[in-house]
Design a protein around this motif. Sequence first.
Motif, PDB file in Angstrom:
ATOM      1  N   ARG A 135       6.014   6.296  -1.386  1.00 36.10           N
ATOM      2  CA  ARG A 135       6.814   5.273  -2.073  1.00 36.10           C
ATOM      3  C   ARG A 135       8.316   5.481  -1.982  1.00 36.10           C
ATOM      4  O   ARG A 135       9.078   4.543  -2.181  1.00 36.10           O
ATOM      5  CB  ARG A 135       6.376   5.128  -3.516  1.00 36.10           C
ATOM      6  CG  ARG A 135       6.696   6.314  -4.399  1.00 36.10           C
ATOM      7  CD  ARG A 135       6.356   6.050  -5.843  1.00 36.10           C
ATOM      8  NE  ARG A 135       4.954   5.725  -5.955  1.00 36.10           N
ATOM      9  CZ  ARG A 135       4.148   6.191  -6.880  1.00 36.10           C
ATOM     10  NH1 ARG A 135       4.618   6.984  -7.811  1.00 36.10           N
ATOM     11  NH2 ARG A 135       2.884   5.862  -6.901  1.00 36.10           N
ATOM     12  N   HIS A 149       1.452   4.350  -2.874  1.00 41.69           N
ATOM     13  CA  HIS A 149       1.052   5.716  -2.526  1.00 41.69           C
ATOM     14  C   HIS A 149       2.126   6.695  -3.011  1.00 41.69           C
ATOM     15  O   HIS A 149       3.288   6.582  -2.633  1.00 41.69           O
ATOM     16  CB  HIS A 149       0.875   5.838  -1.011  1.00 41.69           C
ATOM     17  CG  HIS A 149       0.097   7.034  -0.600  1.00 41.69           C
ATOM     18  ND1 HIS A 149       0.586   8.313  -0.734  1.00 41.69           N
ATOM     19  CD2 HIS A 149      -1.138   7.148  -0.070  1.00 41.69           C
ATOM     20  CE1 HIS A 149      -0.309   9.166  -0.293  1.00 41.69           C
ATOM     21  NE2 HIS A 149      -1.374   8.489   0.109  1.00 41.69           N
ATOM     22  N   GLU A 177       0.835  -1.207   0.000  1.00 43.21           N
ATOM     23  CA  GLU A 177       0.000   0.000   0.000  1.00 43.21           C
ATOM     24  C   GLU A 177       0.867   1.253   0.000  1.00 43.21           C
ATOM     25  O   GLU A 177       0.549   2.245  -0.664  1.00 43.21           O
ATOM     26  CB  GLU A 177      -0.914   0.033   1.231  1.00 43.21           C
ATOM     27  CG  GLU A 177      -2.024  -0.985   1.229  1.00 43.21           C
ATOM     28  CD  GLU A 177      -2.836  -0.885   2.499  1.00 43.21           C
ATOM     29  OE1 GLU A 177      -3.740  -0.017   2.560  1.00 43.21           O
ATOM     30  OE2 GLU A 177      -2.568  -1.659   3.442  1.00 43.21           O
ATOM     31  N   ALA A 179       0.729  10.277   4.581  1.00 39.72           N
ATOM     32  CA  ALA A 179       0.251   9.166   3.758  1.00 39.72           C
ATOM     33  C   ALA A 179      -0.067   7.953   4.629  1.00 39.72           C
ATOM     34  O   ALA A 179      -1.090   7.290   4.433  1.00 39.72           O
ATOM     35  CB  ALA A 179       1.286   8.808   2.695  1.00 39.72           C
ATOM     36  N   ASP A 226      -3.245   8.658   6.434  1.00 41.26           N
ATOM     37  CA  ASP A 226      -4.347   8.566   5.483  1.00 41.26           C
ATOM     38  C   ASP A 226      -4.728   7.103   5.251  1.00 41.26           C
ATOM     39  O   ASP A 226      -5.912   6.761   5.212  1.00 41.26           O
ATOM     40  CB  ASP A 226      -3.944   9.239   4.170  1.00 41.26           C
ATOM     41  CG  ASP A 226      -5.046   9.203   3.139  1.00 41.26           C
ATOM     42  OD1 ASP A 226      -6.172   9.645   3.442  1.00 41.26           O
ATOM     43  OD2 ASP A 226      -4.776   8.727   2.007  1.00 41.26           O
ATOM     44  N   LEU A 227      -3.743   6.242   5.119  1.00 37.26           N
ATOM     45  CA  LEU A 227      -4.007   4.819   4.895  1.00 37.26           C
ATOM     46  C   LEU A 227      -4.570   4.133   6.144  1.00 37.26           C
ATOM     47  O   LEU A 227      -5.360   3.198   6.032  1.00 37.26           O
ATOM     48  CB  LEU A 227      -2.739   4.108   4.420  1.00 37.26           C
ATOM     49  CG  LEU A 227      -2.294   4.488   3.004  1.00 37.26           C
ATOM     50  CD1 LEU A 227      -0.877   4.000   2.731  1.00 37.26           C
ATOM     51  CD2 LEU A 227      -3.263   3.948   1.969  1.00 37.26           C
TER      52      LEU A 227
END
Length: 146
Positions: free
Chosen positions: A108, A104, A100, A131, A134-135
Amino acid sequence: MPRLEPGDVACWVLKSRTAPADIDPGWAPGADSALDRCVRRSYRLALMTPGRPCLLWVSGAHQPGVHALGEVTAAAADGAGGPVVGVRLTRLAEPVARAELLAHPAARDAEVLRMPAGSNPSWLSAAQYAAVLDLVGPPGSRATRP
């Protein structure tokens, strides 16, 4: 990589090959655990001050990714096997998978993804940490769902 400055680091990444339930037996999803985590002696330890966000990254073949979120509770100190840092972490009900984060765009290029065998602690920039959050999603989502 140039030396990190305090403003570069939004979140510290503490790596482990051990799953949360094996680190602290009985550590249930959504529950907190106070831990001392081994770290490598480096200038980075002086930047790991109490109150700074941190996360637990589990590496290896089985569910690599972010397994817990929390904060540094104690500065690095000498332990029996080398330096340790105190943390309080909340175990996620579902880890944020390595895949995941690789998918992103803001995450990454995180150090832990580029250099998985690199130094412990690793770190995330503000965009990379955002990020991850957010995940994870809002409370009641992946973070605390049993």
